[in-house]
Design a protein around this motif. Structure first.
Motif, mmCIF file in Angstrom:
data_model
loop_
_atom_site.group_PDB
_atom_site.id
_atom_site.type_symbol
_atom_site.label_atom_id
_atom_site.label_comp_id
_atom_site.label_asym_id
_atom_site.label_seq_id
_atom_site.Cartn_x
_atom_site.Cartn_y
_atom_site.Cartn_z
ATOM 1 N N ARG A 60 0.830 -1.214 0.000
ATOM 2 C CA ARG A 60 0.000 0.000 0.000
ATOM 3 C C ARG A 60 0.859 1.256 0.000
ATOM 4 O O ARG A 60 2.063 1.202 0.265
ATOM 5 C CB ARG A 60 -0.964 0.012 1.181
ATOM 6 N N VAL A 61 0.218 2.374 -0.308
ATOM 7 C CA VAL A 61 0.862 3.681 -0.340
ATOM 8 C C VAL A 61 0.143 4.589 0.646
ATOM 9 O O VAL A 61 -1.093 4.627 0.673
ATOM 10 C CB VAL A 61 0.820 4.286 -1.757
ATOM 11 N N VAL A 62 0.914 5.321 1.437
ATOM 12 C CA VAL A 62 0.353 6.214 2.445
ATOM 13 C C VAL A 62 0.707 7.657 2.111
ATOM 14 O O VAL A 62 1.865 7.962 1.802
ATOM 15 C CB VAL A 62 0.890 5.849 3.853
ATOM 16 N N ASN A 63 -0.285 8.532 2.159
ATOM 17 C CA ASN A 63 -0.115 9.992 2.033
ATOM 18 C C ASN A 63 0.232 10.460 0.622
ATOM 19 O O ASN A 63 0.799 11.548 0.457
ATOM 20 C CB ASN A 63 0.940 10.512 3.021
ATOM 21 N N TRP A 64 -0.084 9.667 -0.374
ATOM 22 C CA TRP A 64 0.057 10.141 -1.753
ATOM 23 C C TRP A 64 -1.248 10.733 -2.242
ATOM 24 O O TRP A 64 -2.316 10.151 -1.972
ATOM 25 C CB TRP A 64 0.432 8.978 -2.671
ATOM 26 N N PRO A 65 -1.217 11.852 -2.992
ATOM 27 C CA PRO A 65 -2.433 12.316 -3.657
ATOM 28 C C PRO A 65 -2.867 11.293 -4.715
ATOM 29 O O PRO A 65 -2.037 10.579 -5.275
ATOM 30 C CB PRO A 65 -2.012 13.640 -4.300
ATOM 31 N N ARG A 66 -4.164 11.222 -4.955
ATOM 32 C CA ARG A 66 -4.683 10.184 -5.845
ATOM 33 C C ARG A 66 -4.093 10.265 -7.248
ATOM 34 O O ARG A 66 -3.821 9.241 -7.873
ATOM 35 C CB ARG A 66 -6.221 10.271 -5.924
ATOM 36 N N ASN A 67 -3.852 11.475 -7.751
ATOM 37 C CA ASN A 67 -3.322 11.579 -9.116
ATOM 38 C C ASN A 67 -1.918 10.997 -9.214
ATOM 39 O O ASN A 67 -1.551 10.402 -10.230
ATOM 40 C CB ASN A 67 -3.346 13.034 -9.596
ATOM 41 N N ARG A 68 -1.128 11.134 -8.143
ATOM 42 C CA ARG A 68 0.223 10.555 -8.171
ATOM 43 C C ARG A 68 0.149 9.034 -8.091
ATOM 44 O O ARG A 68 0.906 8.333 -8.757
ATOM 45 C CB ARG A 68 1.065 11.118 -7.017
ATOM 46 N N TRP A 69 -0.766 8.523 -7.270
ATOM 47 C CA TRP A 69 -0.941 7.067 -7.186
ATOM 48 C C TRP A 69 -1.373 6.504 -8.533
ATOM 49 O O TRP A 69 -0.854 5.481 -8.985
ATOM 50 C CB TRP A 69 -1.984 6.731 -6.115
ATOM 51 N N THR A 82 5.495 5.127 2.358
ATOM 52 C CA THR A 82 4.970 6.329 3.018
ATOM 53 C C THR A 82 5.638 7.572 2.455
ATOM 54 O O THR A 82 6.867 7.670 2.448
ATOM 55 C CB THR A 82 5.212 6.260 4.534
ATOM 56 N N GLU A 83 4.853 8.505 1.995
ATOM 57 C CA GLU A 83 5.401 9.743 1.443
ATOM 58 C C GLU A 83 6.228 10.480 2.493
ATOM 59 O O GLU A 83 5.889 10.491 3.683
ATOM 60 C CB GLU A 83 4.256 10.639 0.952
ATOM 61 N N ARG A 84 7.323 11.074 2.045
ATOM 62 C CA ARG A 84 8.219 11.777 2.971
ATOM 63 C C ARG A 84 7.466 12.849 3.752
ATOM 64 O O ARG A 84 6.547 13.495 3.232
ATOM 65 C CB ARG A 84 9.396 12.389 2.218
#
Length: 270
Positions: free
Chosen positions: A132-141, A212-214
């Protein structure tokens, strides 16, 4: 630069550029979660003092090493320099890890366990079940996920996250790769390494991680890498399909020739 700490066989390579606040945090997490590994910080002459802070960390811990490069040469060049350093010092496993905390050191054991189970390259994947990815905006995901879907289809590797940068390598794989020939277009070298490893028949696996995004500092990533990377992948994909077509044609021709010869033996009047 120093030699491995006694008993260390695994090297975690952490490239840095302006990561003054992050580097002590990430190194402490690595040393706490996997105390038997060595850490190599590869600093590209950070103007914020990251290199000097890395030297301070190394002065207090024999498991921490620092490489100072003359300028900002990019992530690919930093890893290639780190790989060369580690291979020269006989490490058996070499790992990639970001300095910004996006790759959790507490999950490194998942990658190393697969190496112990026979894998040659293990990728910490955001897009396999459990990742999973945490704290990314949806467009970047969507950009990342869509790009990886395209890459997987174009190259036919069966991998879900070929752009991922959290990796563990067996040294034999790195020694077999032409590292000096890797493309430096964007961040495509990560894709190319995985693709070449699969093409050479090495055992490449993925394990789920949480990315997790920096929280501290600014990302070094810009939008140009998408165009550059996908152009390279499209070229490789076309070459891959062309090789597949040639192989099929060669196999069919050989089988046809075999059948014709046996037919002539059975029916010499033909």
């Amino acid at each position: 630069m120093t030699n491995p700490a006694a008993g260390a066989t695994t090297l975690v390579i952490i490239p840095t550029y302006n990561e003054l606040e992050n580097i002590p945090l990430i190194v402490d997490r690595v040393r706490t979660s996997t105390p038997d590994v060595d850490v190599l910080i590869v600093d590209d002459n950070s103007p914020d003092g990251t290199g000097e802070r890395a030297d301070e960390l190394a002065a207090t811990d024999a498991h921490i090493h620092v490489m100072h490069r003359e300028g900002k040469g990019g992530l690919c060049a930093a890893y290639m320099a780190g790989f060369a350093w580690g291979l020269e010092r006989d490490y058996t496993v070499l790992c990639e890890m970001d300095a910004d905390g996006s790759h959790a050191p507490e999950q490194l054991h998942l990658l190393l366990a697969e190496i112990d189970n026979g894998a040659d390259l293990v990728i910490g994947s955001r897009y396999v079940p459990g990742g999973r990815v945490v704290n990314w905006p949806r467009n970047r995901w969507l950009l990342s996920k869509g790009g990886n879907v395209y890459i997987g289809l174009a190259l036919g590797t069966g991998l879900s996250d070929m752009t991922a940068g959290y990796r563990a390598f067996r040294r034999e794989l790195l020694e077999a790769l032409p590292l000096e020939e890797l493309s430096n277009a964007g961040y495509i070298f990560q894709v190319e390494i995985a693709y070449r490893a699969v093409e050479l028949g090495f055992d490449v696996r993925e394990v789920p991680i949480t990315f997790t995004e920096r929280e501290i500092g600014e990302s070094k990533l810009d939008g140009s890498f998408v165009k550059d990377s996908l152009l390279e992948v499209t070229k490789w994909g076309a070459q891959h399909r062309a090789r597949q077509a040639r192989d099929v044609a060669r196999e069919f021709s050989g089988q046809l020739n075999y059948e014709w010869k046996h037919l002539r033996k059975r029916h010499p009047w033909i």
